[in-house]
Design an enzyme around this catalytic site. Structure first.
Site, PDB file in Angstrom:
ATOM      1  N   ASN A   1      51.643  45.569  38.342  1.00 13.33           N
ATOM      2  CA  ASN A   1      52.029  46.066  37.010  1.00 13.33           C
ATOM      3  C   ASN A   1      51.496  47.467  36.704  1.00 13.33           C
ATOM      4  O   ASN A   1      52.151  48.233  36.015  1.00 13.33           O
ATOM      5  CB  ASN A   1      51.629  45.060  35.921  1.00 13.33           C
ATOM      6  CG  ASN A   1      50.155  44.807  35.890  1.00 13.33           C
ATOM      7  OD1 ASN A   1      49.491  44.774  36.913  1.00 13.33           O
ATOM      8  ND2 ASN A   1      49.619  44.635  34.705  1.00 13.33           N
TER       9      ASN A   1
ATOM     10  N   GLU B   1      39.814  39.712  37.901  1.00 14.13           N
ATOM     11  CA  GLU B   1      40.436  40.169  36.651  1.00 14.13           C
ATOM     12  C   GLU B   1      41.795  39.508  36.594  1.00 14.13           C
ATOM     13  O   GLU B   1      42.706  39.874  37.345  1.00 14.13           O
ATOM     14  CB  GLU B   1      40.574  41.698  36.669  1.00 14.13           C
ATOM     15  CG  GLU B   1      39.267  42.439  36.566  1.00 14.13           C
ATOM     16  CD  GLU B   1      38.574  42.226  35.238  1.00 14.13           C
ATOM     17  OE1 GLU B   1      39.245  41.917  34.231  1.00 14.13           O
ATOM     18  OE2 GLU B   1      37.342  42.337  35.202  1.00 14.13           O
TER      19      GLU B   1
ATOM     20  N   CYS C   1      48.199  43.195  31.517  1.00 14.40           N
ATOM     21  CA  CYS C   1      47.336  42.029  31.280  1.00 14.40           C
ATOM     22  C   CYS C   1      46.843  42.018  29.850  1.00 14.40           C
ATOM     23  O   CYS C   1      46.589  40.969  29.273  1.00 14.40           O
ATOM     24  CB  CYS C   1      46.169  42.028  32.250  1.00 14.40           C
ATOM     25  SG  CYS C   1      45.205  43.551  32.194  1.00 14.40           S
TER      26      CYS C   1
END
Ligand code: NAD
Length: 511
Positions: free
Chosen positions: A151, A247, A281
């Site tokens: 992303n 993460e 995120c």
């Protein structure tokens, strides 16, 4: 349309895949998947190169990393082109999400490295002070594997790679199979800046390649990606007793208080749920607005979302980056509508060949919908009315995720009050995703959103082992407590206990 298409390979040949553009389905080239043997060879090269890299003064490593800013700026157009080809993100987003924070991280960590990594002399307390001295040195861990998602494929690869290198480790990066070129550019920039080839390497491949790396001769894994993959990596690292930083995904809540500047809150709600086509995120995935201002807030959100242009060629919003992601967004929105949500704006895939989804505003949503409980990762502002701040906090915490959250209010004290009740890695006032770009902020998720933190004042030290070295002040032949035990030994111990800890005033001096 498939973005990553496996190609037929004869027995004994490396697996290959073809990549197609999410914008129009055009071919982007073919890639060879690194095998387990390729992984082992890369890790062995990294292992051999590590002592020499670690032996260089930190100032030398830092000078190379600071110099990488110039290389990055000189190569900016080629990197933006790679990012736009693989993801279709608008140029403005390639610059704000990828290039700008990357320059800032290189510059910041390059400048901080000497201070964060130098040996530290620690003053000892109490009865130890007269007899011992302590230094702590920050030893590199060895070979670090960095595995990253699609992303934000450049900055999310660059930041951990640079931290690990500065700390004296060698690094093997495995970028996502969806964005191989964008990830590879990190290694190209660093090598051009002067990092030796075996000190920073890139391996292309999918989950199999990543799994081979986690199972290989490695000393730490830094992983950014989904919760499901994070769990698999944690299991292997747990068995092997090697550290990992994870993460992972998020379902970030935005709380709109009654005193919020509704113009900013609405603009923020739209941008922060939809930039990078919602594939961040730290995207705002759930919006809780207090009833008193809900009508006006929703009206403004609808007006602003309707003004967003989407499509190829530098419109406000690009496509979803992968066909799998488009399918998830479509499924969440359809299920929400079936359960009673109303699409005030958009709500369906976009027209044309690309993986576009309309900028979407859904109201009348609730927690029975996947849209409010699972990561959607799409351009959807999902708005739920709540009675008051207490209900907003309860609903925000009603999630398996805990990455970050945002509070829109005119009063910073309200953010502190609400923020402390939120079970999230971070909280942001009148904004959201910027927290990742704040290098001083220890960033990481709670609950299923991750383990460990990236960034923060001690970021580089997370790629080291803090090794205390205890030095004897005096060259005595023995210590009072060593063999042979005698009456004198017991007397000494009793005296320490009596005089050091038996008196509250002395105890405080000794602490
Ligand atoms: P993913 O987990 O599918 O893949 C991430 C990387 O892991 C890829 O490089 C992939 O090839 C590799 N991989 C897959 N299986 C593996 C295995 N078994 N062992 C080792 N490596 C393996 O995630 P994705 O779809 O690429 O990324 C999207 C996810 O990343 C979202 O959930 C998003 O929230 C999360 N993300 C989190 C952060 C954060 O900082 N918390 C930042 C960006 C993205």
């Amino acid at each position: 349309m498939a973005i990553v298409e496996p190609l037929a390979a004869a027995a004994g040949e490396r697996r290959r895949w073809a990549l197609t553009s999410p914008v129009d389905g055009s071919a982007l080239g073919e890639w060879e998947v690194a095998t387990a043997t390729d992984v082992d060879e890369a890790l062995a090269r990294a292992r051999r190169a590590q002592p020499e890299w670690a032996a260089r003064p930190v100032t030398e490593r830092a000078a190379i990393i600071r110099g990488a800013v110039d290389v990055l700026l000189a190569r900016k157009e080629e990197i933006v082109e790679a990012l736009r080809a693989e993801t279709g993100k608008p140029r403005a987003e390639a610059l704000t999400i990828e290039i700008l924070p990357s320059c800032d991280f290189l510059n910041h960590w390059g400048a901080r490295a000497k201070r964060q990594l130098r040996d530290e002399r620690k003053r000892l307390h109490g009865y130890l002070l007269p007899v011992k001295k302590l230094t702590v040195n920050y030893q590199p861990l060895g070979v670090v594997g960095v595995i990253t998602p699609w992303n934000a494929p450049f900055v999310l690869s660059l930041n951990p790679v640079v931290q690990a290198l500065l700390a004296g480790n060698t690094v093997v990066l495995k970028p996502s199979e969806v964005t191989p070129r964008s990830g590879e550019w990190v290694v190209r920039v660093l090598r051009e800046a002067g990092v030796p080839d075996d000190v920073v390497q890139v391996l292309h491949g999918d989950g199999e390649t990543g799994a081979a790396m986690v199972a290989g001769d490695i000393d730490k894994i830094t992983f950014t990606g989904s919760v499901a993959t994070g769990r698999k990596i944690a299991e292997v690292c747990g068995r092997r007793l090697i550290p990992c930083t994870l993460e992972l995904g998020g379902k970030d809540a935005m709380i709109v208080c009654a005193d919020a500047d509704l113009e900013r809150a609405a603009a923020g709600a739209v941008y922060l749920s939809m930039f990078n086509t919602g594939q961040v995120c730290l995207s705002v995935e759930r919006i809780y607005v207090v009833e008193a201002v809900a009508d006006e807030f929703i009206r403004k959100v609808i007006e602003k979302a309707r003004a967003i242009t989407y499509g190829a060629e530098n419109k406000d919003m690009g496509p979803l980056f992968s066909d799998r992601q488009l399918e998830i967004v479509r499924r969440h929105v359809e299920q929400a509508k079936d359960k009673g949500a109303v699409a005030a704006v958009g709500g369906a895939p976009g027209a044309g060949d690309g993986l576009f989804f309309q900028p979407t505003v859904l109201v009348d949503v609730d927690h029975s919908m996947d849209l409010m409980t699972q990561e959607t990762f799409g351009p959807v502002a999902a708005i739920m009315r709540v009675r008051d701040e207490d209900e907003a906090v309860r609903l925000a915490n009603d999630s398996e995720y805990g990455l970050s959250a945002s509070v829109f209010t005119r009063d910073p004290a309200t953010v502190e009050r609400i923020g402390k009740r939120l079970i999230t890695g971070s909280v942001v006032h009148n904004d959201a995703a910027t927290i990742y770009g704040v290098a001083e902020a220890p960033f990481g998720g709670r609950k299923s959103s991750g383990v460990g933190q990236v960034n923060g004042v001690d970021a580089l030290r997370k790629y080291t082992h803090a090794q205390p070295i205890l030095i004897a002040r005096w060259a005595t032949k023995s210590e009072h407590v060593w063999y042979p035990y005698s009456d004198k030994t017991l007397e000494t111990l009793e005296s320490i206990l009596r005089y050091a800890f038996g008196n509250r005033f002395v105890r405080r001096l000794m602490s």
